[in-house]
Structures are given as C-alpha cells and as structure tokens.
Design a protein around this motif. Sequence first.
Motif, short mmCIF file in Angstrom:
data_model
loop_
_atom_site.label_atom_id
_atom_site.label_comp_id
_atom_site.label_asym_id
_atom_site.label_seq_id
_atom_site.Cartn_x
_atom_site.Cartn_y
_atom_site.Cartn_z
N THR A 130 1.15 -1.51 -0.24
CA THR A 130 0.20 -0.35 -0.04
C THR A 130 1.16 1.64 -0.02
O THR A 130 1.72 1.40 0.62
N GLY A 131 0.55 2.38 -0.88
CA GLY A 131 0.93 3.70 -1.00
C GLY A 131 2.18 3.26 -1.84
O GLY A 131 2.75 4.20 -1.63
N ALA A 132 2.90 2.30 -2.18
CA ALA A 132 4.65 1.79 -2.88
C ALA A 132 4.44 2.68 -4.27
O ALA A 132 3.50 2.10 -4.81
N PRO A 133 6.06 2.72 -4.15
CA PRO A 133 5.76 3.19 -5.71
C PRO A 133 5.35 2.62 -7.41
O PRO A 133 5.12 2.73 -8.00
N GLU A 134 5.53 0.90 -6.55
CA GLU A 134 4.82 -0.14 -8.05
C GLU A 134 3.86 -0.53 -8.05
O GLU A 134 3.97 -1.02 -8.55
N GLY A 135 2.94 -0.12 -7.57
CA GLY A 135 1.23 0.13 -6.73
C GLY A 135 1.16 -1.06 -6.34
O GLY A 135 2.24 -1.62 -5.76
N GLU A 136 -0.14 -0.89 -5.51
CA GLU A 136 -0.56 -2.17 -4.63
C GLU A 136 -1.06 -3.47 -5.06
O GLU A 136 -1.41 -3.63 -6.64
N GLU A 137 -1.06 -4.09 -3.97
CA GLU A 137 -1.69 -5.74 -4.77
C GLU A 137 -2.52 -6.28 -3.85
O GLU A 137 -2.58 -5.58 -2.39
N PHE A 138 -3.61 -6.68 -4.43
CA PHE A 138 -4.93 -7.56 -3.85
C PHE A 138 -5.06 -8.27 -3.88
O PHE A 138 -5.68 -8.73 -4.61
N PRO A 139 -4.83 -8.94 -2.94
CA PRO A 139 -5.65 -10.37 -3.03
C PRO A 139 -6.70 -10.26 -2.53
O PRO A 139 -7.31 -9.51 -2.69
N ASP A 140 -7.28 -11.74 -2.89
CA ASP A 140 -8.64 -12.38 -3.50
C ASP A 140 -9.75 -12.90 -2.70
O ASP A 140 -8.03 -14.38 -2.10
N PHE A 141 -10.28 -13.13 -2.37
CA PHE A 141 -10.69 -13.99 -1.56
C PHE A 141 -11.87 -14.86 -2.20
O PHE A 141 -12.60 -14.54 -3.42
N VAL A 142 -10.36 -16.31 -2.80
CA VAL A 142 -11.31 -17.85 -4.07
C VAL A 142 -12.19 -18.20 -3.55
O VAL A 142 -13.11 -18.26 -4.65
N LYS A 143 -12.83 -18.83 -2.45
CA LYS A 143 -13.37 -19.85 -1.80
C LYS A 143 -13.69 -18.86 -0.36
O LYS A 143 -13.65 -18.36 -0.10
N PHE A 144 -15.55 -19.44 -0.25
CA PHE A 144 -15.95 -18.98 0.92
C PHE A 144 -16.53 -20.54 1.41
O PHE A 144 -16.76 -21.16 0.01
N TRP A 145 -16.35 -20.70 2.99
CA TRP A 145 -17.45 -22.01 2.88
C TRP A 145 -18.27 -21.45 4.19
O TRP A 145 -17.89 -20.63 5.14
N LEU A 146 -19.30 -21.50 4.66
CA LEU A 146 -20.03 -20.77 5.36
C LEU A 146 -20.70 -21.82 5.94
O LEU A 146 -21.73 -23.15 5.77
N GLU A 147 -20.37 -22.38 7.51
CA GLU A 147 -20.82 -23.17 8.62
C GLU A 147 -22.45 -22.87 9.49
O GLU A 147 -22.43 -22.21 8.95
N ALA A 148 -23.17 -24.25 8.65
CA ALA A 148 -24.69 -23.73 8.97
C ALA A 148 -24.88 -23.52 10.15
O ALA A 148 -24.41 -24.36 10.70
#
Length: 514
Positions: free
Chosen positions: A196-214
């Motif tokens: 964040t704030g770095a000259p080379e630009g920010e990287e944004f990790p993704d949540f690619v899967k979710f599991w929802l406990e019933a």
Amino acid sequence: MSRLTNSATVTRRALLGGAAASALIPGLLPLPSRAATGSAEFSRDAVIDMARDLATRDYTPRDMVPEDWQNLTYDQYRDIRFPRKNALWAGTDRSYEVDFFAPGLYFPRATKVYSVENNVAAAVPFTLDNFNKGKLVPDLIKTAETLGYSGLRLRTNLGHPEYKTEFCVFQGASYFRAIGIGQTYGLSGRGLALRTGAPEGEEFPDFVKFWLEAPGSDQKNMVVHALMDSPSVTGAYRFDITPGADCVMEVEATLFPRVELDNVGLGPLTSMFLFDQTNRNRFDDFRPAVHDNDGLMMWNGNGEVIWRPLANPTQLQISSFVDTNPRGFGLMQRARELEDFADLEALYHNRPGLWVEPKGDWGKGTVTLVEIPTDEEIYDNIVAYWRPAEPMPAGQQVDLSYKLTWSADAPIEPRLPKVINTSMGRRLFGPGRLVVIDFEDSPLFDDGPEALTVHTYSPHVETSEGVLQRNPATGGLRLAFNFDPGERRHIELRAQLLKDGQMASEVWLYRWTV
C-alpha cells in the motif's frame, strides 16, 4: 500513487454502500444437493492445506466472467437483485440466512461458495434464475453453475419482527464490511494489504472461495472460512462473527508467502476522509464535514492512547507509528451528531469505527497510516494497518489472530478523556496557524483548567503556550495554541493534558501540511 481504484473500492460508496444496504435487496437458495453439486469433508485444516498447496505453485488468475457480464453498466448491475426468499437457509429454522451478489462489472472474477453441514462442504451453485432482473438488465448468457458469485451478505435476527436483518458483507478482493444494530455501512476491513502506497503499485489479494458453517436454530455466531490467493501470498482465514449492538469478529489467519513480503499490512482498514474543520476551506460544499471516520486511534504497547485526526492531503503521505506488541488500533468516527454533517442521505454520523485488537505476540513494527489525496467522497483514500518490522520470508507459514470490533467507540477500558474535535485556521491577529482541540468532560477536570498542565510540542517549529478553557457547549475543556510554519511544508504536532504529572488526556498528534 493514485487513489485506491480497484474493483473493491472505486464504487464503494455508490455500489457497496448503496447496494449492500438497499439496492441489491436482501434475498433463499434451495439447499444444495450433495449428489448434484459434489461434497467433501471439511475442516479449517483443509483450508490451510489448500493455501499451503497453492503457495507451492505459480499464481494463476481465475477465469473472467463472460464479456456481456463484464460490460454491464452501473445501473444495469444494480438492477440484478437477489430476493430474500432465495437466501441460503431461508425457510429453515437456522438462525442465519445468506444472500449472494452477482458477478460482473467491477467484479469480473467470480468466487465459489460452499455450505458446510456436519463437517461436509457442498457447493452453492450459481443460477441466474435465482436473481430478479429489472428492465435495465440485458439478455445475459446463462452460464452453467460454474460461474460463481461476487460476494455474500449475512443476515440474522436483530430485532426486526418480520425478517432477518443484514449486518455484514464480503465482496471484492478481500474486502468486507459490518455494522452494529442501527448503524450505516462505512469503512471496510481487508484480509491483507500488500505494498500500500508503494511506487510499484498495490497488490490486492482475493478471497477466491468461501465456506459457510450452517448455524443451529439458536446459534448467536456465524463462522465463515475463506481461501485467499494472489501473486505474492496465499492464506486461510476463519471469521467467527457475532452481531449485536457491536459486531465482533474473531479472526484467525494462516499465510503462506510465495515471495518475501517486505511491505505487508496486517488487520488492514480502508476508509474515506474528505474534509472537516481542519481543511473545510478547500471544499465548496453545503455540508460542514464529509468522512466515514475522522481519526486513527492507537493504544500502544506502553499504554499510551493516541488520537491522530485524519487528513486529506494535497500529496500522498504515509505516517508510521513505531511500537512493540500494540494493544490495539482503529479508524474511529467521533463526530456523532447529524448537524456535524447535515447529510440526510449518507448519515455519516451513524458510521461505525473499526478497532483491531491483536492476539499473541505481534512483535516490533509500526501502525501505518496512508492518506491519499482525493476530491470526491466516492473514493476510499485512507488505509491503516500493522506493518511488521521484519519481512515475512517466502515459503514459511505465518499464523496470526486478532479481534475486530465494529462499533461507535473503541472497546477499551480504562480510558483517558478523549479528543472529540479538532479545528484549524489562520490566526486572526498575528502570523501562523491556530489549533483548537476539544476534550470530552471528565472527573479529571473537576478542579478546573488551572489544575492541569498543558504540553504542546513540535520537532519542527515553536508552539505557543497553550490556553485551556472550559467549553460550555461540551462540558469538557478546549485547548488552543498556535504555530508559525514559515516556509515549511509539513509540521508534526503533539499535545496532551497532564495532572499532577500524570496523563490526563489522550495524546493528540497531527501532521500539518500545505
């Protein structure tokens, strides 16, 4: 470094703010069939194993959704609504229901969602027919059940007599937001911040899967698991979420860096600050202030409570507050009256703060504050996080845990009298700038201003002797002092009240810039 313009932030106020709260109406997916969707034994360890395995392989971005979905306009996307009757677990006795958001537009890569019952995970299939499509929505390819969602929304019984109330949204990159009862969506949390704030630009990790406990019928909490992926790191997250007057999340994260992470933010928070009484002169606006949060609050390892009012600078600025094992930090909103904003729609006075309480040994590092110039309130321009002093080595497992509290005030005790307002302007008589700080009332002030010592300081300029007066409007005390910046373009300032040589207020810090 420009404003934060990624799929999760560029339309936060217009899309996630409006959509999550109202435009994408809450909505009962049929319970997935294990035979039809496939199922697998599930545990947190299984998610950790997935993240560990991903980190051993080259990063591969998920497929983009079809072009017609990507080309939706903002109004068309908002017209795809998820009805409450189609929510996961609707019509059952479970204590929670889950709505889903369509992919497309600012969310070109979909996320997979699974429900977990009796330690078995079953996919929640994507079906376009489960959404209501308004007149603005064009014909879309009815992609098979592999398309997925852009996010999800949690709802539970929070006092409404007819339906479960929403209180939490996960959507976009690793962003999520929550509110306490009666609050209005504002700032966001994130799984991780990178560069964040770095000259080379920010990287944004993704949540690619979710599991929802019933959840059970009387269960008060909701457990959400998430798998994170990005070019630099993978991770397994567990969110134990309990809504109420405050929304509390117990977070466990296990990270696997693909590369050495030398600019990583833990417990990251993202918000918006446009103007208040410190920079009101720069904006031609009918409102006296516009912001989701007005300060960074820190409780450092030495026990000092620090309040740093936020700024909207004319140039990117990054502030680092060195600490060891911080007790907590957060972006808070202390302007709490409607007249503080005079905004009948945005309701900024009703936005939550978000407090991060580290668990275990976080060691040496800095609470880092990134303030990005902006001239519009639709952009998130404030980021705060903990940056470890040592890089995270590639190939190692990093475990951490922390608590997040979405609330009107930071959940710490005991506390010193807090700063409730900061104002600045040109001195009327003489050169320089005038600083006015209001402190809330406190028994520490019962003996009057004369019983207190005022300490003001700057490493860059001389500050005047502070004048302390009772403020009849607040019942507390007002401190006023001035300084002359001369030709300097930025100045660090500090102020605090003392009584009998002991701390009698929070520490006020500020970076003044041209």
